[in-house]
Structures are given as C-alpha cells and as structure tokens.
Design an enzyme around this catalytic site. Structure first.
Site, PDB file in Angstrom:
ATOM      1  N   ASP A   1       0.518   5.090   1.595  1.00 46.93           N
ATOM      2  CA  ASP A   1      -0.252   5.644   2.705  1.00 46.93           C
ATOM      3  C   ASP A   1      -1.241   6.717   2.253  1.00 46.93           C
ATOM      4  OD1 ASP A   1       0.900   4.083   4.692  1.00 46.93           O
ATOM      5  OD2 ASP A   1       2.526   5.517   5.059  1.00 46.93           O
TER       6      ASP A   1
ATOM      7  N   HIS B   1       4.659   0.090   0.374  1.00 47.75           N
ATOM      8  CA  HIS B   1       5.366  -0.710   1.369  1.00 47.75           C
ATOM      9  C   HIS B   1       4.455  -1.775   1.948  1.00 47.75           C
ATOM     10  CE1 HIS B   1       3.703   2.867   3.374  1.00 47.75           C
ATOM     11  NE2 HIS B   1       3.563   2.117   4.454  1.00 47.75           N
TER      12      HIS B   1
ATOM     13  N   HIS C   1       0.831  -1.202   0.000  1.00 51.68           N
ATOM     14  CA  HIS C   1       0.000   0.000   0.000  1.00 51.68           C
ATOM     15  C   HIS C   1       0.864   1.250   0.000  1.00 51.68           C
ATOM     16  CE1 HIS C   1       1.022  -0.565   4.242  1.00 51.68           C
ATOM     17  NE2 HIS C   1       0.734   0.714   4.445  1.00 51.68           N
TER      18      HIS C   1
ATOM     19  N   ARG D   1       4.467   6.685  13.792  1.00 54.41           N
ATOM     20  CA  ARG D   1       4.582   7.248  12.445  1.00 54.41           C
ATOM     21  C   ARG D   1       4.099   8.681  12.409  1.00 54.41           C
ATOM     22  NH1 ARG D   1       0.910   4.682   8.049  1.00 54.41           N
ATOM     23  NH2 ARG D   1      -0.291   6.615   8.076  1.00 54.41           N
TER      24      ARG D   1
END
Length: 278
Positions: A100, A254, A98, A269
């Site tokens: 983000d 990723h 995916h 994150r």
C-alpha cells in the site's frame, strides 16, 4: 499480564489473535503484545470484531499516525477510514500484488482492514512475506539487489482512464498526481525495528530498477514479482463477517482476489503512516 493469544497460521507469515476486543481502548500490555505479534508474524487476523469506523481508527492509531487516501472515498465522519465498495469504486487495482501507498515518501507502516459486507463466496485476500522471499534468494542475487533502488509511481495503480471519469474525479486524480510524483525506494528494505531484510518491490506500484538498463530492469522485476509471490511465501485468508486484518506493510504485499462479481464486497481500511525506507 496480557491475555492475548497468538496462533500462527504458516511458517512464512500470519497469525490469528484472540483475547482482544478491538472495539474498546487497548490496555498497554495488549497493545505491546499485538505489536510484538505483528513483528513476528507480519499479518494478524481477529475474528468476530464488529467495530465502528471510529473504533477502527482508534485501534489503528495505537501504532502511528493515520493516512487519508487521495483517491478512494472515505467515511465522512472519520476520513482516516477509506471505503472499498465494489458498488461505488473501481477496485481492480487491489487485484494485483501490491504494497500500500508506496508512492509516498513514507509508505504505510501497516493497515487495519475490516470486513463490512462480504459476497456469499469468493473475495479472499492473499498476503506474501517479503522477508521470506528475500531470505530464499541466492547469495549472488542478494548481492545484486542490495543497494539498488526502484521507482514507484502512483499512476501505475491509479491510471487516469479508470479514475478520471467525471469532472470531480478528474480534479481529485490530478491533485493526487501532482502531490505524488514518482519517487524511489530501496529494492531491499531493512525493517526499522527487527532489522530483517525484505524485498520492497511490487507489481502494483514499482515501474523500474533505476540503476539498471531498461531491458535488465524489466527482466529482474518480472523475476522478483514472480518469486515474491510463490505459494510457500504466502497465506490466503477466507473472510468472515466482522473479521479484522492488521498487517505490516513494510515487509508484505497483498492481493484481493476479484472472483465474486456481480456480488458486492465492502471493506473499511485505516492506513498507518510509516517512515522513510532504508
């Protein structure tokens, strides 16, 4: 002059950075060197960087405004830093290729991920280069894809059955769904700084290619999902305590490998907002 050292990790993408202390404010020359390394290598890794959420947010904010995620929990005193904790949240949506927050009109420029608690083994993350994948396509396939758009849908990675388990979760999920309806982005994106072209579809959020018939879209997306994640376009990172990764979300996807249960994994994150893809 900057004392930043950049050590490439593969031809397609990835470099390890040394000579930087992320916990401290970045001098302009170091900031510029890191930004240039990101443009060249797409994903950067920093070893041995024990940072607080405040320091992480400050580092990420050197490169743009920060996003507050609509679903994942965050650090209360630093809401721009979300918490990926397998003891608290269902993070199976990360165990799929995916890019983000492509459900946003302005998807992320990048993200800064800090390793807080790691399993004794497992829990690696893979990144794939959309630039390398696009450049490896045949000329006829490039001509087919250039100019096409694809639908990206929040619900594909955040389905109600996994994120609406309590009244509070359901309310948060419904608010996020209403705020983030399905939208379209180019199948092939042009990097706004380098000008290089990249595939910009991923299994995590892309549901269909708009200009094709449903059956055609299904076949082409299946091909692109497989092509974009061929080993020669990817890099696998084995985390160590206090590692930090910084990737260009505009030209990568990723996959967080979910191979460590029942061990616990905690990551922080900070997501940097980008611009409208073209």
């Amino acid at each position: 002059m900057s004392n930043v050292t950049v050590s490439p990790l593969s031809t397609a993408l990835g470099a390890q950075i040394s000579g930087v202390d992320i916990s401290r404010p970045l001098p302009p020359d170091q900031r510029d060197a890191i930004e240039q390394a990101l443009l060249t290598h797409s994903v950067l890794f920093f070893r041995d960087q024990p940072i607080t959420p405040q320091q992480q947010a400050r580092f990420a904010a050197n490169f743009g405004d920060l996003h507050i995620h609509p679903i994942y929990p965050n650090v209360p005193e630093q809401p721009e830093v979300l918490v990926l904790d397998t003891a608290v949240t269902d993070v199976r949506d990360n165990a799929v290729w995916h890019t983000d927050v492509t459900f946003l009109p302005t998807p992320a420029l990048g993200a800064v991920l800090s390793a807080k608690l790691l399993p004794a083994y497992g829990g690696d993350t893979l990144w794939a280069s959309g630039i390398a994948a696009y450049e490896a396509l045949s000329a006829p396939m490039k001509r087919l894809l250039d100019g096409l758009t694809a639908t990206h849908d929040f619900i594909k990675s955040f389905p109600l059955e996994r994120f609406g388990n309590s009244a509070e979760d359901l309310q948060r999920w419904e608010a996020a769904r209403q705020k983030n309806p399905p939208l379209s982005h180019p199948v092939v994106r042009t990097h706004p700084v380098s000008g290089r072209k990249s595939l910009f579809v991923s299994e995590g959020f892309t549901t269909r290619i708009n200009e094709l018939e449903a059956a055609e879209s299904e076949v082409i997306l299946k091909l692109l999902f497989a092509h974009a994640t061929r080993p020669e376009f990817t890099l696998r990172w084995r985390w160590q305590a206090h590692d930090v990764a910084f990737w260009d979300n505009r030209v990568t996807q990723h996959y967080a490998v979910d191979d460590y249960r029942p061990q616990r994994r905690v990551m922080h994150r900070a997501t940097i907002l980008g611009d409208v893809p073209f």
